[in-house]
Design an enzyme around this catalytic site. Structure first.
Site, PDB file in Angstrom:
ATOM      1  N   ASP A 140       0.826  -1.206   0.000  1.00  0.00           N
ATOM      2  CA  ASP A 140       0.000   0.000   0.000  1.00  0.00           C
ATOM      3  C   ASP A 140       0.862   1.259   0.000  1.00  0.00           C
ATOM      4  OD1 ASP A 140      -1.871   2.093   0.629  1.00  0.00           O
ATOM      5  OD2 ASP A 140      -3.200   0.562   1.451  1.00  0.00           O
ATOM      6  N   HIS A 190      -2.711  -0.118  -2.817  1.00  0.00           N
ATOM      7  CA  HIS A 190      -3.937   0.549  -2.390  1.00  0.00           C
ATOM      8  C   HIS A 190      -4.981   0.523  -3.519  1.00  0.00           C
ATOM      9  CE1 HIS A 190      -5.837   3.364   0.418  1.00  0.00           C
ATOM     10  NE2 HIS A 190      -6.327   3.959  -0.648  1.00  0.00           N
TER      11      HIS A 190
END
Length: 139
Positions: free
Chosen positions: A77, A108
């Site tokens: 992420d 993400h």
């Protein structure tokens, strides 16, 4: 303010005709943080957060989780670095109300169809886990 709005929605849904009375919440990104806060500050029956940002900054509230919470964490992420992910996992470890899943190799927004980071395999797995979680806790 956001959490109060969520609680108002929960209160409304609990008495709405055609609704079982059980209410779950799901959120993505900032909504993933809101799902965490829903689990800590409202009486929702279950909550799911996908790649929630800044959850690591709210771990002092983890002791307030009294209903099931599932978090989906993108292993790569770009908004939640590895050290923050580690803090989240360590801060929630051992809480029987919390289930965490880390999806290695994805970034993400991996569950957003059409997005640059979309990963169908990870999204399908996360979405099936979410569906099973809600069936178990809201069914």
């Amino acid at each position: 303010m956001w959490v109060e709005d969520v609680q108002s929605a929960i209160d409304h849904l609990r008495v709405t005709s055609g609704v079982s009375g059980k209410v779950g919440a799901v959120g993505y990104c900032l909504g993933g943080l809101l799902a965490f806060l829903t689990a800590t500050r409202t009486d929702a029956d279950a909550a799911v957060g996908y790649y929630g940002v800044n959850v690591h900054e709210r771990l002092d509230e983890a002791g307030s989780i009294g209903k099931p919470l599932m978090l989906h964490i993108a292993g790569e992420d770009s908004f939640v670095p590895k050290n923050a992910q580690g803090r989240i996992l360590a801060g929630l470890k051992g809480n029987p109300m919390v289930t965490t899943h880390v999806y290695q190799g994805v970034d993400h927004a991996f569950a957003r169809p059409g997005g640059k980071n979309y990963n169908q395999a990870a999204a399908d797995l996360a979405n099936s886990r979410t569906a099973e979680f809600f069936a178990k806790h809201l069914g």
